[in-house]
Motif scaffolding. Structure first.
Motif, mmCIF file in Angstrom:
data_model
loop_
_atom_site.group_PDB
_atom_site.id
_atom_site.type_symbol
_atom_site.label_atom_id
_atom_site.label_comp_id
_atom_site.label_asym_id
_atom_site.label_seq_id
_atom_site.Cartn_x
_atom_site.Cartn_y
_atom_site.Cartn_z
ATOM 1 N N CYS B 287 10.630 4.408 -11.091
ATOM 2 C CA CYS B 287 9.450 4.429 -10.220
ATOM 3 C C CYS B 287 8.200 4.035 -11.005
ATOM 4 N N MET B 288 8.071 4.593 -12.201
ATOM 5 C CA MET B 288 6.908 4.310 -13.028
ATOM 6 C C MET B 288 6.825 2.827 -13.358
ATOM 7 N N PHE B 289 7.983 2.215 -13.481
ATOM 8 C CA PHE B 289 8.008 0.828 -13.923
ATOM 9 C C PHE B 289 7.942 -0.204 -12.796
ATOM 10 N N THR B 290 7.850 0.272 -11.542
ATOM 11 C CA THR B 290 7.737 -0.686 -10.444
ATOM 12 C C THR B 290 6.558 -1.619 -10.658
ATOM 13 N N PHE B 291 5.468 -1.012 -11.124
ATOM 14 C CA PHE B 291 4.259 -1.812 -11.289
ATOM 15 C C PHE B 291 3.968 -2.136 -12.738
ATOM 16 N N MET B 292 5.021 -2.023 -13.554
ATOM 17 C CA MET B 292 4.825 -2.294 -14.971
ATOM 18 C C MET B 292 4.290 -3.706 -15.183
ATOM 19 N N ASN B 293 4.867 -4.670 -14.456
ATOM 20 C CA ASN B 293 4.437 -6.051 -14.672
ATOM 21 C C ASN B 293 2.975 -6.269 -14.299
ATOM 22 N N ALA B 295 0.644 -4.000 -14.242
ATOM 23 C CA ALA B 295 -0.187 -3.299 -15.231
ATOM 24 C C ALA B 295 -0.277 -4.117 -16.522
ATOM 25 N N ARG B 296 0.849 -4.666 -16.926
ATOM 26 C CA ARG B 296 0.850 -5.447 -18.161
ATOM 27 C C ARG B 296 0.054 -6.737 -18.017
ATOM 28 N N LEU B 297 0.094 -7.304 -16.818
ATOM 29 C CA LEU B 297 -0.707 -8.505 -16.587
ATOM 30 C C LEU B 297 -2.194 -8.160 -16.689
ATOM 31 N N GLY B 298 -2.532 -6.964 -16.204
ATOM 32 C CA GLY B 298 -3.912 -6.489 -16.352
ATOM 33 C C GLY B 298 -4.308 -6.350 -17.810
ATOM 34 N N THR B 299 -3.359 -5.957 -18.643
ATOM 35 C CA THR B 299 -3.645 -5.834 -20.070
ATOM 36 C C THR B 299 -3.719 -7.202 -20.738
ATOM 37 N N ALA B 300 -2.905 -8.139 -20.277
ATOM 38 C CA ALA B 300 -2.958 -9.502 -20.806
ATOM 39 C C ALA B 300 -4.376 -10.050 -20.666
ATOM 40 N N LEU B 301 -5.017 -9.662 -19.556
ATOM 41 C CA LEU B 301 -6.397 -10.072 -19.302
ATOM 42 C C LEU B 301 -7.325 -9.733 -20.457
ATOM 43 N N GLN B 302 -7.045 -8.618 -21.115
ATOM 44 C CA GLN B 302 -7.960 -8.179 -22.167
ATOM 45 C C GLN B 302 -8.090 -9.237 -23.256
ATOM 46 N N GLY B 303 -6.986 -9.938 -23.522
ATOM 47 C CA GLY B 303 -7.039 -11.018 -24.508
ATOM 48 C C GLY B 303 -7.991 -12.116 -24.062
ATOM 49 N N VAL B 304 -7.905 -12.464 -22.793
ATOM 50 C CA VAL B 304 -8.766 -13.518 -22.252
ATOM 51 C C VAL B 304 -10.225 -13.060 -22.230
ATOM 52 N N CYS B 305 -10.446 -11.817 -21.826
ATOM 53 C CA CYS B 305 -11.813 -11.276 -21.765
ATOM 54 C C CYS B 305 -12.465 -11.297 -23.145
ATOM 55 N N GLY B 391 8.203 -11.238 -13.570
ATOM 56 C CA GLY B 391 8.912 -10.542 -14.642
ATOM 57 C C GLY B 391 9.114 -11.424 -15.861
ATOM 58 N N LEU B 392 9.296 -12.690 -15.629
ATOM 59 C CA LEU B 392 9.473 -13.621 -16.740
ATOM 60 C C LEU B 392 8.143 -13.905 -17.445
ATOM 61 N N LEU B 393 7.113 -14.140 -16.640
ATOM 62 C CA LEU B 393 5.833 -14.576 -17.220
ATOM 63 C C LEU B 393 5.030 -13.435 -17.827
ATOM 64 N N THR B 394 5.234 -12.207 -17.299
ATOM 65 C CA THR B 394 4.380 -11.101 -17.742
ATOM 66 C C THR B 394 4.486 -10.788 -19.234
ATOM 67 N N PRO B 395 5.696 -10.594 -19.783
ATOM 68 C CA PRO B 395 5.722 -10.291 -21.224
ATOM 69 C C PRO B 395 5.126 -11.418 -22.062
ATOM 70 N N ILE B 396 5.310 -12.657 -21.611
ATOM 71 C CA ILE B 396 4.713 -13.776 -22.353
ATOM 72 C C ILE B 396 3.198 -13.651 -22.312
ATOM 73 N N ALA B 397 2.666 -13.470 -21.092
ATOM 74 C CA ALA B 397 1.206 -13.387 -20.955
ATOM 75 C C ALA B 397 0.664 -12.189 -21.720
ATOM 76 N N LYS B 398 1.313 -11.044 -21.583
ATOM 77 C CA LYS B 398 0.801 -9.822 -22.217
ATOM 78 C C LYS B 398 0.735 -9.976 -23.737
ATOM 79 N N ALA B 399 1.851 -10.342 -24.358
ATOM 80 C CA ALA B 399 1.875 -10.358 -25.823
ATOM 81 C C ALA B 399 1.147 -11.580 -26.377
#
Lengths: 603, 603
Positions: B287-293, B295-305, B391-399
């Motif tokens: 359940c916690m991980f339903t929105f993991m992607n 949330a992680r995309l939101g964190t990927a933003l921090q790099g861009v910001c 799901g594929l793009l999120t870990p790439i974008a995040k890290a």
């Protein structure tokens, strides 16, 4: 919190086995005191001082920072006491001329002292480090009277020194210096102007502070050719070296910085302060830069120091922290999870740090051999040869090792996961502290221009070709390869090293050709060329270390696991760090057009 | 000090011209309100709020930090007022379900809002960001009663939320969670345990805080399969949604961190706090991980910001700061020196930032299209397809983007030279703030394992192959190439992109073969594979942006200099950033032996 432990085994491996300092020291008449026993005793004493006195006040020093009030600066708790012990131990004069109270020991030994102090507490080490810059300037360019007036107390450490170069409008481009020096009737000068970023510019550790200041005489030519050098004491000094009145050089504020917070970075306002010309008129920059290479080598150390701290802490954490299971099967089934050191990516980060810190230390010590020659060589020829090699290696060591020290510190923090971001563990302080090292004493970009523009292009590649020849003849050396019982094992280092060194030579020619057509090629290629040069230099160091380790294993001497670790780390370096040169070599040959075609308005 | 200016031109270039959001939105029945005019109005309003309210309290927020006293947390001056304006503006519900008070606008638009807020003041953005995580969890897994109880106030923003996962002994490895949930007589549970690193865990911005907490039921299976999810309000909520008594979930302290100091990171002690099961027993992690992607995309933003901030500041500085002369001849002879933007190495640093921030923004917006599909797709099929691609793009974008955001921030600081190290300019805060982004929401290593282990290996490369096919068919698309008036110009992007995409596919097969022989290959290759994947994905984005720019120039529409700048930056990316894949591809194919052969004791 990180408690520094001096890596004596690694230090002794380099000085005893790889670079054979004993033999090296024997070639200097003035180093007769530097016997192996003496060197060992100094290492032990220094380690004790750094571990027990400096390391414990590193984190508290960051937290407290320096305090500024009414022109005075108070260093953090414990700094004054630790500095007094430093003076009592006679550490400041370790590698300084015996004529002015020093011990006359080798420069290379002084570097090892600086390494231990800098690892334990870089901010603390800034104070004596800057003094050494002032001492070197005075001993080389000062009159005998100036030497007698300032050097004994500086060598003792009861006075300290600074280098006052930067002003608000200029750091790199010192031709823009505006501080003025107007002659007084008594032969002294009235110095007026404002200097910024003056490390150790004001503090409570010593009775007096001797500032070495760049300023302009009236009617001096504009630009770099009109700058002279002056000695400006905080308290004027009488005929019997007693302290007289306060000179009007006042600390206006200290900077609020990202890191090295226990090191006071002062704004100094000179308001007609009494100064004394040192060296010839208008030759101030040349005089100031006599010791530029040694100062920069001292800064290169900061990369190694930070990498050492990061590695020590993150290794301990990686063995301790339990998280997930190894993908190739549980390694510690009795624990709730495996320690993270089982994970390949954590090992990648640890080995990267290990390869950098041990390879970086080797680069520093190797370069230190030439600092010995430059400063204490018995003949002009030896000193010149030392200076040439030092001049080539210094920008590489300074920029490459500070960049890699930052990378290592960052990886150390990464291994801690979220905990690395919390102050308690000390990893984020280590990263903040090391960040300055690729900015001060000439940024990475400036080092790269020094290397490619000055040390390679102006010299038509001569010094670098000599160094490449040294590497190539090492690779062909029968005692390393053919006669070596480990001939086959060494091939995995020697073969790629020879290949890359030969390519290095080719690249120089190709870059020189390209520069003829486009001067912007120098700046466009410089940083990649420097990093490329750094990786090959470090590969040379790792080959030497692996060779020594193989020999030691063959001889069955000492801690065999230690030597096996060296060989495995060398292999890691060649397999996983050295390949970075692929990208750097491609980029350094790329046309400047990719940088220059965009207009300023299109950014 | 840096004053953020929202890059509206760049944002509109992506949403109007490159990704054509209008057409994309038209395919969602629920996005009928997202007309171009509406989108424009929102962008303008959001920019105004971020520039005028959030940016001015970014530096003061860092300096002041959050204050902890007797269990209460006070946010820095101005935060409460700015948060009230956020609530009044209805910003929290922008992309949330209309049924619970939201505006139902697209997820991708919510991302742009988050980008502007995060650039202006990342610490501030953490509070509403965490709330959104709680809201998403409740709307997906909560009962209708839970939704009615918590969502309206959360959507309004007068309550906030948190995600309580980490405990002292575990962050990544949540199977080690120890917090207990014991059934009460009334159907609720008594939650007992201690959680750390809880962002927005305690603060003074809202009336109530709704914690989503991982805990274990009695007799739950050990490990990840025995964890359930609970709603634990700070103040219990009555039948009419009124606040009742304080629940015993107390803030024990807040962390002293490297950065994001205005964001409170709490230790929360649950002492029999009343909690309500959400979702099925023992399925808490799923359940916690339903929105993991998302949330992680939101964190990927921090790099861009952070890259945006660094670029804005360092560009202004590079145009202003005068130092040295261009090696290819004076560019501004009337000035005392040339502005540093003339120097090729400074341009290298500026263009690297520009390529990263604009390429990174494109990656985020492109990924946002699939977030729209996943969350608001009209059919299960669309939602599944969106989820797969996301799901594929999120870990790439995040890290990849957080690592590159850190690099950009570091380069931005480097351009300032020593001044970058001084707090005043804001560059060091930007670097400290962004550093968390590759640690939280899964470290870079964890993202890399998610990508290579889960999204590629478990899936036998299917999703990634689909993405590669998309890139290859883009490269062959007649409208991009043959029919394009800029056919020849596009070839310099299309040809290398097609070549690299084809190689990407080959590498996957080769890695899969190697993994069969050695499971440690996954961890050994993962980070290099992820970075490699990131560079190719960004190359795809730059090709699309260049194509659009060529088309616009052909049409003679709009600001032609803007489009020329895009093409020049694309060329820079292909010439000077993309070559990094040479090293990454070599390293990702290197045997794990170089990492695994060293024993733990030999480190």
């Amino acid at each position: 919190m990180h408690q520094y432990k001096a890596p004596i085994d690694n230090i002794k491996f380099l000085i005893d086995d790889v670079f054979k300092f004993e033999k090296h020291y024997a070639s200097f008449p003035s180093y007769e005191d530097a016997s192996p026993d003496m060197v060992d005793a100094i290492l032990q004493e220094c380690a004790k001082y750094c571990e027990n006195e400096l390391s414990p006040i590193n984190q508290s020093g960051d937290k407290e920072g320096c305090k500024f009030k009414d022109g005075d600066v108070t260093t953090p708790s414990g700094f004054k006491e630790a500095y007094n012990m430093y003076v009592e131990g006679g550490w400041q004069g370790l590698s300084f001329d015996t004529e002015y109270g020093g011990q006359g020991l080798p420069q290379s030994l002084g570097l090892i002292k600086s390494e231990m102090m800098g690892s334990a507490n870089w901010s603390f080490g800034m104070y004596p480090g800057l003094s050494l810059g002032a001492m070197n300037t005075i001993i080389t360019h000062g009159t005998e009277q100036q030497k007698q007036t300032y050097l004994p107390k500086l060598t003792e450490g009861t006075w300290s020194g600074t280098m006052c170069l930067t002003e608000a409008q200029c750091g790199t481009d010192l031709g823009q210096v505006r501080t003025k020096a107007v002659p007084n009737d008594d032969g002294s000068f009235a110095i007026t102007g404002s200097k910024i970023f003056i490390s150790a510019g004001e503090h409570d550790l010593t009775e007096n502070i001797i500032h070495i200041v760049l300023a302009r005489l009236p009617n001096a030519p504009s630009g770099t050719r009109g700058i002279s050098l002056f000695i400006v004491p905080k308290f004027n000094v009488g005929e019997n070296n007693e302290l007289l009145e306060r000179n009007p050089v006042l600390c206006g504020s200290i900077e609020d910085k990202m890191g090295i917070k226990a090191s006071a970075t002062a704004v100094l306002n000179f308001d007609g302060a009494k100064g004394f010309l040192i060296g010839p008129e208008n030759k101030g920059l040349e005089c100031m830069f006599t010791f530029m290479n040694t100062a920069r080598l001292g800064t290169a150390l900061q990369g190694v120091c930070a990498a050492e701290n990061a590695y020590q802490s993150s290794l301990a954490y990686a063995k301790d922290r339990l998280s997930m299971r190894s993908l190739s099967g549980k390694k510690y089934p009795e624990k709730v999870a495996d320690p993270i050191i089982v994970h390949p990516d954590v090992r990648r980060m640890l080995l990267t740090q290990k390869a950098i810190v041990e390879g970086g230390r080797a680069m520093i010590y190797y370069t230190g051999l030439f600092a010995d020659q430059f400063i204490n060589g018995a003949t002009e020829e030896v000193r010149q040869k030392g200076d040439d090699k030092l001049g080539l290696l210094t920008p590489i060591a300074k920029a490459f090792l500070t960049e890699l020290g930052f990378e290592s510190s960052n990886l150390g923090m990464q291994i801690f996961g979220g905990h690395g971001y919390i102050k308690e563990w000390g990893m984020e302080q280590n990263l903040r502290d090391v960040r300055i090292s690729s900015l001060y004493e000439g940024t990475t970009g400036i080092q790269a221009l020094d290397l490619l523009g000055r040390k390679v292009m102006l010299d038509r590649g001569k010094q670098l070709s000599l160094f490449i020849k040294e590497i190539l003849s090492y690779c062909k050396d029968k005692s390393v390869v053919s006669n070596n019982p480990h001939k086959k094992q060494m091939n995995k280092f020697i073969v790629p090293l020879a290949k890359e060194a030969a390519k290095w030579q080719l690249y120089i020619y190709r870059i020189m050709l390209k520069v003829r057509k486009d001067r912007d090629m120098v700046g466009a290629a410089s940083v990649d060329f420097l990093m490329y040069s750094g990786y090959i230099t470090m590969a040379y160091m790792w080959a030497k270390m692996a060779q020594t380790a193989y020999e030691k294993i063959e001889q069955g001497e000492g801690d065999l696991e230690f030597y096996r670790s060296k060989i495995k780390t060398a292999r890691f370096y060649y397999e996983r760090i050295l390949p970075r040169i692929d990208t750097h070599s491609k980029l350094m040959m790329t046309s400047p057009a990719s940088l220059m075609r965009i207009n300023e308005d299109q950014f």
